[in-house]
Design a protein around this motif. Structure first.
Motif, PDB file in Angstrom:
ATOM      1  N   GLU A   1     -32.392  80.990 -50.762  1.00 26.12           N
ATOM      2  CA  GLU A   1     -33.502  81.318 -51.776  1.00 26.12           C
ATOM      3  C   GLU A   1     -32.702  82.400 -52.709  1.00 26.12           C
ATOM      4  O   GLU A   1     -33.062  82.227 -53.889  1.00 26.12           O
ATOM      5  N   ARG A   2     -32.054  83.180 -52.130  1.00 27.11           N
ATOM      6  CA  ARG A   2     -31.309  84.219 -52.860  1.00 27.11           C
ATOM      7  C   ARG A   2     -30.105  83.294 -53.699  1.00 27.11           C
ATOM      8  O   ARG A   2     -29.889  83.984 -54.957  1.00 27.11           O
ATOM      9  N   LEU A   3     -29.380  82.620 -53.030  1.00 28.28           N
ATOM     10  CA  LEU A   3     -28.334  81.826 -53.870  1.00 28.28           C
ATOM     11  C   LEU A   3     -28.856  80.794 -55.118  1.00 28.28           C
ATOM     12  O   LEU A   3     -28.412  80.516 -55.984  1.00 28.28           O
ATOM     13  N   ARG A   4     -30.080  80.398 -54.909  1.00 27.40           N
ATOM     14  CA  ARG A   4     -30.853  79.499 -55.994  1.00 27.40           C
ATOM     15  C   ARG A   4     -31.129  80.594 -57.112  1.00 27.40           C
ATOM     16  O   ARG A   4     -31.333  79.788 -58.274  1.00 27.40           O
ATOM     17  N   GLN A   5     -30.981  81.834 -57.105  1.00 25.10           N
ATOM     18  CA  GLN A   5     -31.280  82.874 -58.090  1.00 25.10           C
ATOM     19  C   GLN A   5     -30.175  82.497 -59.148  1.00 25.10           C
ATOM     20  O   GLN A   5     -29.114  82.688 -58.783  1.00 25.10           O
ATOM     21  N   PRO A   6     -30.643  82.269 -60.436  1.00 24.76           N
ATOM     22  CA  PRO A   6     -29.611  82.312 -61.487  1.00 24.76           C
ATOM     23  C   PRO A   6     -28.658  83.566 -61.508  1.00 24.76           C
ATOM     24  O   PRO A   6     -29.137  84.492 -61.513  1.00 24.76           O
ATOM     25  N   THR A   7     -27.376  83.125 -61.761  1.00 24.56           N
ATOM     26  CA  THR A   7     -26.386  84.303 -61.918  1.00 24.56           C
ATOM     27  C   THR A   7     -25.617  83.993 -63.117  1.00 24.56           C
ATOM     28  O   THR A   7     -25.079  82.889 -63.527  1.00 24.56           O
ATOM     29  N   PRO A   8     -25.818  85.049 -64.150  1.00 17.78           N
ATOM     30  CA  PRO A   8     -24.929  84.782 -65.427  1.00 17.78           C
ATOM     31  C   PRO A   8     -23.427  84.831 -65.114  1.00 17.78           C
ATOM     32  O   PRO A   8     -22.666  85.533 -64.254  1.00 17.78           O
ATOM     33  N   GLY A   9     -22.551  84.341 -66.085  1.00 12.58           N
ATOM     34  CA  GLY A   9     -21.319  84.153 -65.912  1.00 12.58           C
ATOM     35  C   GLY A   9     -20.453  83.110 -65.387  1.00 12.58           C
ATOM     36  O   GLY A   9     -21.215  81.802 -65.152  1.00 12.58           O
ATOM     37  N   ASP A  10     -19.422  83.079 -65.066  1.00 11.95           N
ATOM     38  CA  ASP A  10     -18.580  81.834 -64.388  1.00 11.95           C
ATOM     39  C   ASP A  10     -18.416  81.899 -62.883  1.00 11.95           C
ATOM     40  O   ASP A  10     -19.125  82.776 -62.245  1.00 11.95           O
ATOM     41  N   TRP A  11     -17.439  81.354 -62.450  1.00  4.02           N
ATOM     42  CA  TRP A  11     -17.282  81.266 -60.843  1.00  4.02           C
ATOM     43  C   TRP A  11     -16.789  82.358 -60.518  1.00  4.02           C
ATOM     44  O   TRP A  11     -17.357  82.581 -59.374  1.00  4.02           O
ATOM     45  N   ARG A  12     -16.388  83.562 -61.209  1.00  8.37           N
ATOM     46  CA  ARG A  12     -15.831  84.690 -60.570  1.00  8.37           C
ATOM     47  C   ARG A  12     -17.100  85.496 -60.409  1.00  8.37           C
ATOM     48  O   ARG A  12     -17.336  86.014 -59.102  1.00  8.37           O
ATOM     49  N   SER A  13     -18.203  85.634 -61.100  1.00  7.25           N
ATOM     50  CA  SER A  13     -19.451  86.215 -60.863  1.00  7.25           C
ATOM     51  C   SER A  13     -20.158  85.361 -59.743  1.00  7.25           C
ATOM     52  O   SER A  13     -21.074  85.913 -59.082  1.00  7.25           O
TER      53      SER A  13
ATOM     54  N   THR B   1     -28.839  75.502 -43.323  1.00  4.89           N
ATOM     55  CA  THR B   1     -27.253  75.794 -43.212  1.00  4.89           C
ATOM     56  C   THR B   1     -26.608  74.947 -44.378  1.00  4.89           C
ATOM     57  O   THR B   1     -25.763  75.585 -45.068  1.00  4.89           O
ATOM     58  N   ILE B   2     -26.782  73.726 -44.086  1.00  7.08           N
ATOM     59  CA  ILE B   2     -26.014  72.907 -45.043  1.00  7.08           C
ATOM     60  C   ILE B   2     -26.549  73.047 -46.511  1.00  7.08           C
ATOM     61  O   ILE B   2     -25.605  72.977 -47.583  1.00  7.08           O
ATOM     62  N   ALA B   3     -27.815  73.218 -46.997  1.00  2.67           N
ATOM     63  CA  ALA B   3     -28.103  73.634 -48.099  1.00  2.67           C
ATOM     64  C   ALA B   3     -27.466  75.158 -48.521  1.00  2.67           C
ATOM     65  O   ALA B   3     -27.062  75.071 -50.020  1.00  2.67           O
ATOM     66  N   LYS B   4     -27.436  75.956 -47.827  1.00  2.00           N
ATOM     67  CA  LYS B   4     -26.749  76.996 -48.203  1.00  2.00           C
ATOM     68  C   LYS B   4     -25.219  76.860 -48.471  1.00  2.00           C
ATOM     69  O   LYS B   4     -24.507  77.176 -49.748  1.00  2.00           O
ATOM     70  N   TYR B   5     -24.552  75.943 -47.701  1.00  2.00           N
ATOM     71  CA  TYR B   5     -22.967  75.332 -47.950  1.00  2.00           C
ATOM     72  C   TYR B   5     -22.751  74.798 -49.334  1.00  2.00           C
ATOM     73  O   TYR B   5     -21.944  75.040 -49.980  1.00  2.00           O
ATOM     74  N   ASP B   6     -24.016  73.913 -49.614  1.00  2.00           N
ATOM     75  CA  ASP B   6     -23.890  73.124 -50.829  1.00  2.00           C
ATOM     76  C   ASP B   6     -23.787  74.074 -52.005  1.00  2.00           C
ATOM     77  O   ASP B   6     -23.168  74.020 -53.081  1.00  2.00           O
ATOM     78  N   LEU B   7     -25.035  74.786 -51.745  1.00  2.00           N
ATOM     79  CA  LEU B   7     -24.793  75.859 -53.242  1.00  2.00           C
ATOM     80  C   LEU B   7     -23.885  76.830 -53.368  1.00  2.00           C
ATOM     81  O   LEU B   7     -23.117  76.999 -54.422  1.00  2.00           O
TER      82      LEU B   7
END
Length: 251
Positions: free
Chosen positions: A89-101, A134-140
């Motif tokens: 759920e936290r990983l699905r929250q949009p984060t601005p920026g590139d792969w570094r962020s 677990t697999i959904a987390k890994y995929d994200l």
């Protein structure tokens, strides 16, 4: 056999068929797992977790739990997969920026998860629970570094490196907190005593580099170790290394 990955996968993916005959099921597997997580969170420790304690917290007999989970090992794997759902759920929250962020976000989610559920650090995750969360987390997590110039194996390696770093620093932080509770003094108070005492016995000429570097770090951190510094320092180096790897690939 207590550790049966195929049986555990059936539990995690909801494909296990329960016997239709017998007493009516008063609980669900999800309720059993949630009760176990609540106990482990309260203890901040996994060693005291037992099927009997979980059963007592639910007001049922111990043997009845085996209708839902076949063993304590299976229960722990289900606990991990459930907690990974929080990370999803936290990983699905949009984060601005590139792969570094994006990598910083992956690290921050892992950090928050370990601090919320310290008992996770007591579980060997070299054989992770292969459940849907677990697999959904890994995929994200992999999507963060997908298409930036890494091979599939390098993508997996970068994510693993981030997790290994976060896990190590989280372990140090939680151990330091336990030490503070046991001793009744903070790291700063400990260093205020240990630093001068060490200076009396430490010969800088015998250990010149250790004396110089240890003194500099101790003055800055006012302790032997600064968790926040190590977390940021290590993550920055991982990101720099990933950028260098991408550059070496000519992309």
């Amino acid at each position: 056999m207590d550790d049966d990955p195929a049986r555990t996968i059936e539990l995690l993916w909801g494909t296990r068929q329960r016997p239709r005959r017998g007493p009516r099921h008063a609980l669900t597997s999800e309720q059993v797992v949630a009760a176990a997580i609540a106990l482990a969170d309260a203890d901040q420790d996994l060693h005291a977790l037992s099927m009997r304690r979980v059963a007592d917290s639910l007001g049922v007999g111990t043997m009845s739990l085996y209708t839902y989970v076949a063993s304590r090992t299976e229960l722990v794997e289900a606990m991990l997969d459930t907690v990974h759902g929080e990370a999803v759920e936290r990983l699905r929250q949009p984060t601005p920026g590139d792969w570094r962020s994006g990598l910083r976000h992956v690290a921050a989610v892992g950090w928050q998860t370990y601090l919320s559920h310290p008992w996770m650090l007591q579980v060997f995750t070299g054989r992770p629970p292969l459940g849907p969360r677990t697999i959904a987390k890994y995929d994200l997590e992999l999507r963060v570094v997908d298409g930036i110039g890494l091979t599939d194996v390098e993508m997996d390696g970068v994510i693993t490196l981030v997790h290994t770093h976060v896990e190590g620093v989280a372990r140090r932080k939680l151990e330091a907190e336990r030490a503070e509770r046991r001793s009744g003094i903070t790291d700063v108070q400990w260093w205020a005593v240990a630093g001068p005492a060490l200076a009396v016995v430490l010969d800088p000429e015998r250990f010149p580099v250790a004396a110089r570097v240890g003194s500099a770090a101790g003055q800055v951190h006012q302790a032997a170790y600064d968790v926040d510094y190590e977390y940021t320092f290590g993550l920055d180096r991982i990101i720099e290394g990933t950028a260098a790897l991408i550059g070496r690939s000519g992309t």
